[in-house]
Design a protein around this motif. Structure first.
Motif, mmCIF file in Angstrom:
data_model
loop_
_atom_site.group_PDB
_atom_site.id
_atom_site.type_symbol
_atom_site.label_atom_id
_atom_site.label_comp_id
_atom_site.label_asym_id
_atom_site.label_seq_id
_atom_site.Cartn_x
_atom_site.Cartn_y
_atom_site.Cartn_z
ATOM 1 N N PRO A 50 0.836 -1.205 0.000
ATOM 2 C CA PRO A 50 0.000 0.000 0.000
ATOM 3 C C PRO A 50 0.873 1.257 0.000
ATOM 4 C CG PRO A 50 -0.665 -1.523 1.752
ATOM 5 C CD PRO A 50 0.607 -2.057 1.178
ATOM 6 N N VAL A 51 0.469 2.256 -0.744
ATOM 7 C CA VAL A 51 1.244 3.500 -0.807
ATOM 8 C C VAL A 51 0.851 4.386 0.375
ATOM 9 C CG1 VAL A 51 1.768 5.560 -2.172
ATOM 10 C CG2 VAL A 51 1.418 3.344 -3.300
ATOM 11 N N ILE A 52 1.808 4.644 1.237
ATOM 12 C CA ILE A 52 1.509 5.391 2.476
ATOM 13 C C ILE A 52 1.351 6.877 2.192
ATOM 14 C CG2 ILE A 52 2.434 5.987 4.756
ATOM 15 C CD1 ILE A 52 3.953 3.217 4.562
ATOM 16 N N ARG A 53 2.237 7.409 1.350
ATOM 17 C CA ARG A 53 2.246 8.860 1.163
ATOM 18 C C ARG A 53 1.520 9.275 -0.116
ATOM 19 N NH1 ARG A 53 5.668 11.741 4.121
ATOM 20 N NH2 ARG A 53 4.373 13.439 3.360
ATOM 21 N N ASP A 54 0.249 8.921 -0.169
ATOM 22 C CA ASP A 54 -0.545 9.329 -1.331
ATOM 23 C C ASP A 54 -0.893 10.813 -1.262
ATOM 24 O OD1 ASP A 54 -2.069 8.862 0.859
ATOM 25 O OD2 ASP A 54 -3.598 7.648 -0.138
ATOM 26 N N ASP A 55 -0.476 11.498 -0.182
ATOM 27 C CA ASP A 55 -0.653 12.959 -0.129
ATOM 28 C C ASP A 55 0.334 13.657 -1.062
ATOM 29 O OD1 ASP A 55 1.185 11.885 2.008
ATOM 30 O OD2 ASP A 55 1.760 14.002 2.085
ATOM 31 N N ILE A 56 1.425 12.960 -1.400
ATOM 32 C CA ILE A 56 2.427 13.562 -2.298
ATOM 33 C C ILE A 56 2.044 13.220 -3.732
ATOM 34 C CG2 ILE A 56 4.877 13.689 -2.896
ATOM 35 C CD1 ILE A 56 5.475 12.609 -0.052
ATOM 36 N N GLU A 57 1.869 14.271 -4.521
ATOM 37 C CA GLU A 57 1.369 14.068 -5.881
ATOM 38 C C GLU A 57 2.293 13.175 -6.704
ATOM 39 O OE1 GLU A 57 -0.163 17.784 -7.469
ATOM 40 O OE2 GLU A 57 0.083 16.938 -9.481
ATOM 41 N N GLY A 58 1.713 12.206 -7.369
ATOM 42 C CA GLY A 58 2.476 11.357 -8.277
ATOM 43 C C GLY A 58 3.212 10.210 -7.614
ATOM 44 N N ARG A 59 3.089 10.089 -6.305
ATOM 45 C CA ARG A 59 3.855 9.045 -5.610
ATOM 46 C C ARG A 59 3.165 7.688 -5.756
ATOM 47 N NH1 ARG A 59 7.823 7.772 -2.661
ATOM 48 N NH2 ARG A 59 8.843 9.777 -2.718
ATOM 49 N N THR A 60 3.938 6.693 -6.190
ATOM 50 C CA THR A 60 3.350 5.371 -6.416
ATOM 51 C C THR A 60 4.022 4.272 -5.606
ATOM 52 O OG1 THR A 60 4.823 5.076 -8.298
ATOM 53 C CG2 THR A 60 2.614 5.920 -8.776
ATOM 54 N N ASP A 61 5.007 4.650 -4.750
ATOM 55 C CA ASP A 61 5.642 3.621 -3.913
ATOM 56 C C ASP A 61 6.079 4.251 -2.591
ATOM 57 O OD1 ASP A 61 7.960 5.081 -4.320
ATOM 58 O OD2 ASP A 61 8.701 3.761 -5.905
ATOM 59 N N ASN A 62 6.782 3.455 -1.763
ATOM 60 C CA ASN A 62 7.188 3.934 -0.439
ATOM 61 C C ASN A 62 8.687 4.235 -0.364
ATOM 62 O OD1 ASN A 62 4.552 3.674 0.699
ATOM 63 N ND2 ASN A 62 4.863 1.446 0.691
ATOM 64 N N HIS A 63 9.278 4.477 -1.499
ATOM 65 C CA HIS A 63 10.713 4.734 -1.557
ATOM 66 C C HIS A 63 10.979 6.205 -1.225
ATOM 67 C CE1 HIS A 63 14.490 5.701 -3.761
ATOM 68 N NE2 HIS A 63 14.854 4.535 -3.280
ATOM 69 N N ILE A 64 11.952 6.463 -0.353
ATOM 70 C CA ILE A 64 12.285 7.866 -0.037
ATOM 71 C C ILE A 64 13.571 8.293 -0.728
ATOM 72 C CG2 ILE A 64 12.600 9.602 1.760
ATOM 73 C CD1 ILE A 64 11.355 7.700 3.759
ATOM 74 N N PHE A 65 14.649 7.534 -0.536
ATOM 75 C CA PHE A 65 15.914 7.952 -1.144
ATOM 76 C C PHE A 65 16.857 6.761 -1.280
ATOM 77 C CE2 PHE A 65 16.688 8.258 3.417
ATOM 78 C CZ PHE A 65 17.927 7.657 3.559
ATOM 79 N N ASP A 66 17.802 6.912 -2.180
ATOM 80 C CA ASP A 66 18.987 6.058 -2.231
ATOM 81 C C ASP A 66 20.187 6.981 -2.058
ATOM 82 O OD1 ASP A 66 18.039 3.402 -2.775
ATOM 83 O OD2 ASP A 66 17.446 4.134 -4.756
ATOM 84 N N TRP A 67 21.101 6.571 -1.268
ATOM 85 C CA TRP A 67 22.287 7.404 -1.026
ATOM 86 C C TRP A 67 23.488 6.488 -0.875
ATOM 87 C CZ3 TRP A 67 25.782 7.955 3.081
ATOM 88 C CH2 TRP A 67 26.600 9.094 3.021
ATOM 89 N N SER A 68 24.605 6.896 -1.431
ATOM 90 C CA SER A 68 25.775 6.031 -1.310
ATOM 91 C C SER A 68 27.025 6.854 -1.029
ATOM 92 C CB SER A 68 25.962 5.217 -2.592
ATOM 93 O OG SER A 68 26.232 6.087 -3.666
ATOM 94 N N ALA A 69 28.040 6.185 -0.526
ATOM 95 C CA ALA A 69 29.348 6.815 -0.284
ATOM 96 C C ALA A 69 30.420 5.783 -0.555
ATOM 97 C CB ALA A 69 29.434 7.329 1.150
ATOM 98 N N GLY A 70 31.580 6.260 -0.957
ATOM 99 C CA GLY A 70 32.683 5.356 -1.284
ATOM 100 C C GLY A 70 32.669 4.993 -2.760
ATOM 101 N N ASP A 71 33.629 4.196 -3.162
ATOM 102 C CA ASP A 71 33.793 3.850 -4.577
ATOM 103 C C ASP A 71 33.368 2.398 -4.773
ATOM 104 O OD1 ASP A 71 34.815 3.029 -7.078
ATOM 105 O OD2 ASP A 71 36.377 4.576 -6.989
ATOM 106 N N GLU A 72 32.233 2.202 -5.459
ATOM 107 C CA GLU A 72 31.667 0.859 -5.597
ATOM 108 C C GLU A 72 32.595 -0.057 -6.405
ATOM 109 O OE1 GLU A 72 27.821 0.815 -7.455
ATOM 110 O OE2 GLU A 72 27.353 -1.166 -6.649
ATOM 111 N N ALA A 73 33.147 0.481 -7.485
ATOM 112 C CA ALA A 73 34.000 -0.342 -8.355
ATOM 113 C C ALA A 73 35.286 -0.735 -7.630
ATOM 114 C CB ALA A 73 34.321 0.434 -9.634
ATOM 115 N N GLU A 74 35.848 0.220 -6.922
ATOM 116 C CA GLU A 74 37.081 -0.062 -6.179
ATOM 117 C C GLU A 74 36.821 -1.155 -5.131
ATOM 118 O OE1 GLU A 74 40.360 3.012 -4.637
ATOM 119 O OE2 GLU A 74 38.583 3.023 -3.358
ATOM 120 N N ALA A 75 35.688 -1.027 -4.462
ATOM 121 C CA ALA A 75 35.336 -2.025 -3.447
ATOM 122 C C ALA A 75 35.139 -3.388 -4.099
ATOM 123 C CB ALA A 75 34.074 -1.595 -2.700
ATOM 124 N N ALA A 76 34.478 -3.427 -5.258
ATOM 125 C CA ALA A 76 34.232 -4.702 -5.936
ATOM 126 C C ALA A 76 35.556 -5.376 -6.281
ATOM 127 C CB ALA A 76 33.397 -4.473 -7.195
#
Lengths: 797, 164
Positions: A158-184
């Motif tokens: 169920p979409v919790i934040r249907d008060d926000i126009e156009g919102r179709t899921d419950n995702h807020i953000f993705d955030w990353s730090a560091g170097d993914e390729a170097e770590a791999a």
């Protein structure tokens, strides 16, 4: 063995009863507290004051169908019943959060967590307001809630934040730090990789005093005086000006004595806004103070991180890299309090105290039908979660390699000569000598002897565990160029006035919740100017009387305001030099400073004390050009970097094999917070944080059932350590000053809360080794420990 | 209804609603705000006062139940401006930080010392185990009580003053 830190008074002070500067000093605030004369929010009584009470939603997710307030309004002593619809008319139904989201002040469309604010009653007394809540008739259409973050991103959630126009899921953000390729690349080439899920469940700061406000709006001059339980009075004033449309110069925020905060009193809660609306509507002062259940169910929680950790190493135990994927449950509104650039706070300090080749973290934030918040409970902006992850992973690696966990840490520490140290996610660690601190902790603990004892006990079937945690924090937010909260830079002001008789007042922007600012900040001025601490008044908590600054949280008071206070005192000292030179009819460059006095180089008998100079400045001395007739100064301190306190913690537990009950038998905490101002207060901060750690590791959790009911909504369900659950703490310290801080101090307020949980959990896992247990999640209650012993350990979320 | 009691040595009588809790009576009817409340469920102990010398959680006592009894709050600990040793002990040993649990802790400690002038670490911990402190970690509270026990010479004549 019990080691109690000795705290001699500062020897430089000369007189133990009257120390100048740093050293053990009884707190200036204590005389009022021990007499019962503290002045907390609920102690405030204004003429004609009314009382507010909030009706809260009994369900976690529901469409609001109707509210009927007729009967409540008809009740004697009731003056107003305010609903979301009323607030819509004032454009106040929704308020901005500290994370660029909005939060409902009162429900208008849909309930999004159990305990959410639905209506506000204003009545003549506390009891009448509560009575009226029972008479409000609300109809709900109950919806299925999202209670598990792991399911929040399912396509059919169920979409919790249907008060926000156009919102179709419950995702807020993705955030990353560091170097993914170097770590791999580093992980691919490593001899050993250990993976583990590490869960930091939802907990609550639960200060002994709940949150509250007294709003007093004067309709004639349009001025709002708002008494609030806030850790950040200036930030609140600015935000109220932005939200409520009251001009900022017409708002005075007063934060009285605060009965504990721990991050719970950073945010602006609907109750505060409702008290203001109540006062505007009725024309009288309105008090609102929440009860304990309201506090636990609706105000800022902490943690709720599900972390998939991976650590890579060579087979001889050289740690190469760390990476993690985190699922962060932010509740129904994204209302975490942290610097704008960092949606996961300072989680990217998860590289810990180790010299790594690569590191990468990715954090995904989601909405659920739980209360909003997330950054609280002495967490140093998510450093708590970061330290818990890395210290659990290092122990997991030690188990895999069959290495002693102390030895593994010692092998991989960042070396003293590597500081300032640039880690793989963008931090520059200021200073450290980790091995020295670790070895001191092991010495106090008698580490080798403990391991021998453990071996003997295991042979007898007894379950003894030894757990280690070595943490590095990043605190003292922060440099303006990188850090702001809703656009407000995180610098702090300080103002100092030396009165004509040589007594002083220092005004600061940070707000004590028990940390002892009235003492510590007086000691900083005392050290710089030689004025005895008892002759220095520290003013805080009132926006009409203090300079702007962002408040007390994230262990930032000493790193930021402590720097401001030292610098303002130095500015006064330099001004005093010019005035002293005029008084002595000599040149400033011919003067030399000793604590409290400028004197003529080579002739120490000729000089002027600060008191004499202050009188001169305010008196009739002919002042040099450009020097005003006072001994005052002000500064705003923008820290050049954060500070990096650290510590080595060792915990010894005994587990009852028959019940799964964990007893913390010993806890050794060696901290390095740089320059130490008042060792007594530092020790107190550490003790309190260690107790929080025992609570989180063994007892505390805010759980929900699948229908969305909060299962930790009272102190009968949310268990907090008493004196019986904690040992007599054993503490020690090393001193490695911060090279960039004006007095070298790093901050201590949250070190122990951050550092202790992994030590305790690592000790529990160590104790359960004979049962083949390699992981357990907090809280390590008897039931959860018992399940782990039977091979049925399950995550709490 | 009318209630009468001895409050910190003084006879008082007030007209109240029968349902008023003792903690609210003390704080709001009498204006003695040194007694706090923190949980509503008898778990936290910030509301502890002494009733006939015994610690009670005043959030769980009706004011009516205190009728005819002797009640002592933090405001009654010091006499003639002289602090009780327990108050001095809390300042000496850093037994408080935010100060919110402190009045309740001190009153429980006073009752303990009255019954057992030389308690050990365990006895002190048991005595305060019905109370929560979020700041201190308890060790300094234990030290504060021990300090008070070690300084009986500074005991003022509180028992006589209260007339218990």
């Amino acid at each position: 063995m019990t080691l109690i830190e000795e705290h001699p008074a500062n020897p430089a002070a000369g007189d133990e009863d009257r120390p100048i500067g740093y050293g053990r000093l009884q707190r200036k605030e204590d005389p009022r507290f021990v007499r019962g004369k503290g002045h907390y929010i609920d102690d405030i009584v204004l003429p004609g004051m009314l009382h507010g009470a909030i009706l809260r939603a009994p369900v976690a997710h529901a469409r609001l169908v109707s509210i009927d307030t007729t009967e409540a309004l008809a009740r004697p002593k009731v003056l107003a019943v305010i609903t979301g619809k009323d607030l819509e008319g004032l454009n106040l139904a929704w308020a901005p959060t500290l994370s660029a989201d909005v939060q409902a002040v009162l429900v208008t469309d849909k309930v999004r967590f159990q305990g959410q604010e639905v209506a506000f009653v204003v009545a003549e007394d506390r009891y009448a307001a509560r009575d009226a809540l029972e008479l409000i008739d609300v109809q709900y259409e109950v919806l299925p809630p999202v209670m598990n973050a792991r399911k929040a991103l399912d396509p059919d959630a169920p979409v919790i934040r249907d008060d926000i126009e156009g919102r179709t899921d419950n995702h807020i953000f993705d955030w990353s730090a560091g170097d993914e390729a170097e770590a791999a690349a580093v992980f691919a080439a490593a001899d050993v990789v250990v993976s583990q899920e590490v869960v930091y469940p939802r907990v609550h700061p639960a200060p002994m005093e709940t949150c509250g406000a007294v709003a007093d709006f004067d309709p004639i001059d349009g001025k709002l005086t708002l008494y609030e339980t806030t850790q950040a009075p200036h930030a609140h004033r600015t935000l109220f000006a932005m939200v409520a449309g009251i001009p900022e110069h017409k708002i005075r925020v007063v934060s009285p004595d605060i009965g504990g905060g721990f991050g719970n009193k950073v945010g602006i809660y609907p109750g505060y806004i409702l008290a203001v609306v109540g006062s505007i509507v009725t024309g009288k002062p309105v008090k609102w103070v929440e009860d304990r259940s309201e506090n636990l169910m609706s105000t800022s929680f902490a943690r709720d991180y599900i972390m998939q950790g991976e650590i890579a190493a060579t087979k001889d135990g050289t740690i190469l890299g760390l990476r993690t994927q985190v699922l962060a449950d932010h509740g129904a509104f994204n209302a975490t309090a942290q610097p704008t650039k960092y949606p996961a706070g300072f989680f990217h300090i998860f590289t810990g105290s180790y010299d790594l080749k690569a590191a990468y973290c990715k954090v995904t934030g989601v909405y659920t039908n739980k209360a909003p918040g997330g950054v609280a409970y002495a967490c140093s902006f998510r450093v708590t979660e970061a330290v818990y992850l890395v210290e659990r992973m290092v122990d997991a690696l030690a188990r895999k390699l069959e290495m002693d966990p102390a030895e593994l840490r010692l092998k991989n520490f960042i070396k003293p000569e590597q500081f300032p140290y640039a880690n793989k996610t963008g931090w520059e660690y200021d200073s450290g000598d980790y091995e020295k601190t670790m070895r001191l902790s092991m010495e106090i603990a008698g580490y080798d002897e403990l391991r021998r004892e453990q071996k003997e006990k295991r042979a007898r079937g007894e379950l003894m565990g030894i757990g280690i945690s070595f943490f590095t924090e990043t605190v003292g937010a922060g440099p303006r160029k990188h850090m702001d909260i809703v656009g407000l830079g995180m610098a702090d002001g300080a103002e100092l006035r030396v009165h004509p008789t040589g007594k002083a007042v220092v005004r600061i922007s940070v707000q004590s919740q028990g940390q002892g600012h009235e003492t510590t900040f007086a000691q900083i001025v005392s050290e710089e100017l030689g004025i005895p601490p008892e002759d220095i008044d520290v003013v805080h908590g009132d926006t009409d009387q203090t300079p702007f600054g962002l408040g007390t949280y994230g262990s930032r008071s000493t790193p930021v305001s402590g720097g401001a206070v030292a610098l303002v005192a130095r500015k006064v000292r330099e001004k005093a030099k010019l005035i002293a030179a005029a008084m002595l009819e000599t040149r400033p460059e011919d003067l030399e400073w000793e604590k409290g006095r400028w004197f003529v180089k080579g002739d120490p008998s000729v000089g002027k004390t600060i008191a004499e100079i202050a009188l001169g400045a305010h008196g009739t001395v002919a002042l040099p050009d450009g020097v005003d007739g006072n001994l005052d100064a002000e500064v705003t301190y923008d820290p050049p970097n954060l500070t990096f306190p650290y510590g080595a913690y060792i915990c010894v537990v005994d587990v009852d094999p028959g019940t799964g009950h964990v007893k913390v038998r010993r806890f050794i905490a060696v901290d390095d917070c740089g320059t130490r101002i008042n060792p007594m207060i530092i020790e107190g901060q550490v003790h309190g944080g260690l107790t929080d750690g025992v609570g989180m590791a063994l007892m505390e959790i805010i759980e929900f059932d699948e229908d969305g009911n909060n299962l930790g909504g009272s102190f009968m369900d949310y268990l907090i350590p008493t004196a019986m659950e904690v040992p007599t703490w054993e503490t020690g310290f090393t001193v490695t000053p911060s090279p960039h801080h004006p007095i070298g101090a790093k901050g201590i307020g949250e070190s122990a809360t951050v550092g202790s949980p992994p030590a305790i959990v690592n000790a529990v896992i160590d104790a359960l080794a004979p049962y083949g247990v390699t992981s357990i999640d907090m809280p390590c209650t008897p039931a959860r420990v018992w399940a782990a012993m039977q091979g049925h350990a399950t995550p709490p979320i | 209804m009318q209630v009468s009691m001895t409050m910190n040595g003084e006879e008082i009588t007030r007209e109240i609603e029968p349902r008023v809790l003792l903690v609210h009576f003390i704080r709001e009817n009498l204006g003695l705000t040194g007694t706090h409340w923190g949980c509503d469920t008898s778990n936290c102990g910030t509301c502890v006062v002494l009733m006939d010398g015994q610690p009670v959680k005043s959030c769980t006592v009706l004011a009516a139940m205190a009728d005819g009894h002797d009640v002592r709050t933090v405001e009654g600990l010091a006499t003639a401006g002289v602090l009780d040793p327990i108050q001095q002990g809390f300042m000496e040993e850093h037994g408080l930080q935010c100060g919110f649990c402190t009045p309740g802790m001190m009153l429980t400690a006073r009752a303990l010392l009255d019954a057992n002038p030389h308690p050990n670490d365990t006895e002190i911990r048991e005595a305060i185990s019905g109370q929560i402190c979020r700041c201190t970690g308890y060790a300094t509270i234990v030290r504060s009580v021990l300090w008070a026990a070690e300084h009986p010479a500074e005991l003022v004549t509180i028992d006589e003053e209260v007339g218990a």
